[in-house]
Design a protein around this motif. Structure first.
Motif, PDB file in Angstrom:
ATOM      1  N   GLU A   2       0.811  -1.341  -0.166  1.00 44.57           N
ATOM      2  CA  GLU A   2       0.214   0.293   0.375  1.00 44.57           C
ATOM      3  C   GLU A   2       0.523   1.461  -0.247  1.00 44.57           C
ATOM      4  N   THR A   3       0.588   1.970  -1.248  1.00 47.42           N
ATOM      5  CA  THR A   3       1.495   3.690  -1.278  1.00 47.42           C
ATOM      6  C   THR A   3       1.329   4.526  -1.357  1.00 47.42           C
ATOM      7  N   GLY A   4       1.088   5.721  -0.797  1.00 52.14           N
ATOM      8  CA  GLY A   4       0.635   6.987  -0.564  1.00 52.14           C
ATOM      9  C   GLY A   4       1.767   7.983  -1.036  1.00 52.14           C
ATOM     10  N   ILE A   5       1.049   8.439  -1.905  1.00 49.19           N
ATOM     11  CA  ILE A   5       1.553   9.952  -2.805  1.00 49.19           C
ATOM     12  C   ILE A   5       1.571  11.235  -2.195  1.00 49.19           C
ATOM     13  N   VAL A   6       2.227  12.018  -1.372  1.00 47.45           N
ATOM     14  CA  VAL A   6       1.935  13.895  -1.154  1.00 47.45           C
ATOM     15  C   VAL A   6       2.154  14.467  -1.890  1.00 47.45           C
ATOM     16  N   GLY A   7       1.833  15.245  -2.487  1.00 49.18           N
ATOM     17  CA  GLY A   7       2.317  16.428  -3.430  1.00 49.18           C
ATOM     18  C   GLY A   7       2.165  15.793  -4.660  1.00 49.18           C
ATOM     19  N   ALA A   8       0.687  14.736  -4.858  1.00 48.23           N
ATOM     20  CA  ALA A   8       0.901  13.817  -5.778  1.00 48.23           C
ATOM     21  C   ALA A   8       0.615  14.982  -7.803  1.00 48.23           C
ATOM     22  N   THR A   9       0.199  15.724  -7.509  1.00 40.85           N
ATOM     23  CA  THR A   9      -0.348  16.429  -8.390  1.00 40.85           C
ATOM     24  C   THR A   9       1.260  17.527  -8.868  1.00 40.85           C
ATOM     25  N   GLY A  10       2.200  17.266  -8.506  1.00 42.42           N
ATOM     26  CA  GLY A  10       3.541  17.807  -9.235  1.00 42.42           C
ATOM     27  C   GLY A  10       4.417  16.996  -9.879  1.00 42.42           C
ATOM     28  N   TYR A  11       5.591  17.516 -11.209  1.00 41.52           N
ATOM     29  CA  TYR A  11       5.483  16.610 -12.157  1.00 41.52           C
ATOM     30  C   TYR A  11       6.516  15.277 -11.247  1.00 41.52           C
ATOM     31  N   GLY A  12       6.909  15.286 -10.206  1.00 39.39           N
ATOM     32  CA  GLY A  12       7.451  14.748  -9.441  1.00 39.39           C
ATOM     33  C   GLY A  12       6.529  12.997  -9.034  1.00 39.39           C
ATOM     34  N   GLY A  13       5.161  13.451  -8.376  1.00 42.90           N
ATOM     35  CA  GLY A  13       4.152  12.986  -8.220  1.00 42.90           C
ATOM     36  C   GLY A  13       3.561  12.607  -9.189  1.00 42.90           C
ATOM     37  N   VAL A  14       3.690  12.670 -10.091  1.00 43.18           N
ATOM     38  CA  VAL A  14       2.866  12.132 -11.648  1.00 43.18           C
ATOM     39  C   VAL A  14       3.798  11.100 -11.909  1.00 43.18           C
ATOM     40  N   GLU A  15       5.109  11.281 -12.115  1.00 46.68           N
ATOM     41  CA  GLU A  15       5.678  10.486 -12.397  1.00 46.68           C
ATOM     42  C   GLU A  15       5.570   9.219 -11.670  1.00 46.68           C
ATOM     43  N   LEU A  16       6.129   9.284 -10.420  1.00 49.77           N
ATOM     44  CA  LEU A  16       5.521   8.303  -8.900  1.00 49.77           C
ATOM     45  C   LEU A  16       4.381   7.667  -9.988  1.00 49.77           C
ATOM     46  N   PHE A  17       3.134   8.391  -9.610  1.00 50.88           N
ATOM     47  CA  PHE A  17       2.201   7.129 -10.062  1.00 50.88           C
ATOM     48  C   PHE A  17       2.030   6.936 -11.387  1.00 50.88           C
ATOM     49  N   ARG A  18       2.982   7.239 -12.328  1.00 53.85           N
ATOM     50  CA  ARG A  18       2.915   6.302 -13.557  1.00 53.85           C
ATOM     51  C   ARG A  18       4.073   4.996 -13.227  1.00 53.85           C
ATOM     52  N   LEU A  19       4.954   4.915 -12.223  1.00 56.24           N
ATOM     53  CA  LEU A  19       5.570   3.976 -12.163  1.00 56.24           C
ATOM     54  C   LEU A  19       5.330   2.967 -11.709  1.00 56.24           C
ATOM     55  N   LEU A  20       4.452   3.653 -10.095  1.00 54.95           N
ATOM     56  CA  LEU A  20       4.052   2.900  -9.708  1.00 54.95           C
ATOM     57  C   LEU A  20       2.658   2.137 -10.225  1.00 54.95           C
ATOM     58  N   SER A  21       2.148   2.405 -11.002  1.00 53.86           N
ATOM     59  CA  SER A  21       0.552   1.882 -11.668  1.00 53.86           C
ATOM     60  C   SER A  21       0.986   0.761 -11.980  1.00 53.86           C
ATOM     61  N   GLY A  22       2.689   0.529 -12.458  1.00 52.82           N
ATOM     62  CA  GLY A  22       3.455  -0.611 -13.339  1.00 52.82           C
ATOM     63  C   GLY A  22       4.444  -1.205 -12.379  1.00 52.82           C
ATOM     64  N   HIS A  23       3.732  -1.028 -11.475  1.00 50.74           N
ATOM     65  CA  HIS A  23       4.800  -1.908 -10.497  1.00 50.74           C
ATOM     66  C   HIS A  23       4.450  -3.149  -9.808  1.00 50.74           C
ATOM     67  N   SER A  24       4.761  -4.569 -10.163  1.00 50.56           N
ATOM     68  CA  SER A  24       4.105  -5.796  -9.909  1.00 50.56           C
ATOM     69  C   SER A  24       4.048  -5.749  -8.627  1.00 50.56           C
ATOM     70  N   GLU A  25       4.799  -4.963  -7.590  1.00 48.10           N
ATOM     71  CA  GLU A  25       4.378  -5.167  -6.041  1.00 48.10           C
ATOM     72  C   GLU A  25       2.974  -4.327  -4.677  1.00 48.10           C
ATOM     73  N   VAL A  26       2.650  -3.616  -5.931  1.00 53.00           N
ATOM     74  CA  VAL A  26       2.436  -2.057  -5.932  1.00 53.00           C
ATOM     75  C   VAL A  26       0.923  -2.297  -5.214  1.00 53.00           C
ATOM     76  N   LYS A  27      -0.396  -2.698  -4.683  1.00 55.12           N
ATOM     77  CA  LYS A  27      -1.266  -3.009  -4.714  1.00 55.12           C
ATOM     78  C   LYS A  27      -1.801  -2.076  -4.922  1.00 55.12           C
ATOM     79  N   ASN A  28      -2.166  -0.811  -4.266  1.00 54.62           N
ATOM     80  CA  ASN A  28      -3.058   0.978  -4.198  1.00 54.62           C
ATOM     81  C   ASN A  28      -1.756   1.499  -4.439  1.00 54.62           C
ATOM     82  N   ILE A  29      -2.217   2.571  -4.516  1.00 54.27           N
ATOM     83  CA  ILE A  29      -1.821   4.031  -4.860  1.00 54.27           C
ATOM     84  C   ILE A  29      -2.348   5.093  -3.815  1.00 54.27           C
TER      85      ILE A  29
END
Length: 344
Positions: A2-29
């Motif tokens: 279970e992962t969380g991104i604080v500041g998800a709307t910045g450039y770093g946050g949206v890149e984290l979202f993209r990477l975690l969305s395709g990560h085999s060990e991440v259940k939820n973002i």
């Protein structure tokens, strides 16, 4: 996980979202925003509109007990106050801002013009440069993700400074970045009319990444002195090139120095040392977690030139944070990061 991104709307946050969305060990973002809570992520970034994620308000007590990893993709000054509220629970915290990188609170205040985090949090934070601090990262509860300029620069300098092959008191760093390094919010500096067909130097001798670079150099060699560090804005979206000039202290050949770099990074999958005579460009690492390094030795001046390139939003921010997540979670280091750079 279970992962969380604080500041998800910045450039770093949206890149984290993209990477975690395709990560085999991440259940939820879980996405958090203090300014846009209640809005839907897909309405802000339409390229991810095949999913549905509502931006949530911050609830530190709940977050630290329910999440495994919390990424702080926030501006400087936020995580210094937020991190103490997120520690002591289940979650590991990975901070992408500069709030926890500097060990001396006064140095942080002087360069960032913000109040420093509590000393206990600063001491707890582990500097997250995986190629040089892997064992400490694996046992960390709080990780200070390195800055973009320091990542390229330190990976380039590490072998010759740590092995005391180059003079640590005579280092010149000429670094260049795409405009995404300035963040999402518009400013006169990043306005199209000011950047297109333009090339500019900025924050001359004043860039806040200077003490971060010097701190690590001093850990490698106590004889290190202040560096000359110049930053330039290039009219491109993303990428960093750090061109570094050092003076070898002995008569080491270019071949022996090149071999040192190959040996240093042979077990590190995201650093690629180029063949002699071959120099990297930012396009070579676009959209990836790679750092490419090229070397040259000038017979006339005796100076060694080191060229290191990264994608500032990836190895300089989001993908390095995921690399740190993998290490701290006991997952294979390359999981979710085996991207071939984008071309053209």
């Amino acid at each position: 996980m279970e992962t969380g991104i604080v500041g998800a709307t910045g450039y770093g946050g949206v890149e984290l979202f993209r990477l975690l969305s395709g990560h085999s060990e991440v259940k939820n973002i879980h996405l958090y925003s203090s300014s846009q809570a209640g809005e839907f992520f897909e309405e802000i970034y339409t390229h991810v509109n095949n999913q549905s994620h509502e931006l949530q308000p911050l609830q530190p007590e709940k977050m630290k007990q329910e999440l495994d990893i919390i990424f702080l993709a926030t501006p400087p000054g936020v995580s210094s106050e937020l991190t103490p509220k997120l520690t002591g629970g289940k979650a590991k915290v990975i901070d992408l801002s500069g709030d926890l990188r500097l060990k001396d609170p006064q140095t942080y205040t002087d360069w960032y013009n913000n109040a420093a985090a509590p000393q206990s949090v600063i001491e707890e934070a582990v500097y997250g440069l995986p190629e040089w601090n892997k064992e400490n990262i694996q046992s960390a509860s709080v990780i200070a993700n390195p800055g973009c300029y320091p990542t390229a620069t330190l990976l380039g300098l590490g072998p010759v400074i740590e092995k005391q092959i180059a003079d640590p008191g005579r280092i010149i760093i000429d670094a260049k970045s795409g405009v995404s390094g300035a963040g999402k919010n518009a400013s006169p500096v990043t306005h199209f009319a000011h950047t297109q067909e333009n090339f500019r130097i900025y924050k001359v001798n004043q860039h806040k990444h200077i003490p971060e670079i010097e701190q690590q150099l001093n850990l490698w060699n106590e004889a290190s002195k202040p560096v000359t560090f110049s930053t330039h804005l290039v009219p491109m979206t993303r990428g960093i090139m750090s061109t570094i000039y050092v003076e070898p202290v002995a008569d080491d050949s270019l071949e022996s120095i090149h071999e040192l770099y190959q040996q240093t990074y042979e077990s590190h999958p995201f650093v690629r040392v180029r063949k002699l005579g071959d120099f990297p460009s930012t396009r070579d690492v676009y959209g990836s977690n790679y750092c490419d390094i090229g070397l040259a030795l000038d017979d006339r001046t005796g100076r060694l030139t080191i060229v290191a390139v990264i994608d500032n939003l990836m190895k300089g921010a989001a993908s390095q944070a995921v690399q740190n997540m993998n290490l701290v979670s006991g997952i294979e280091e390359t999981t979710g990061l085996k991207h071939v750079p984008v071309f053209p």
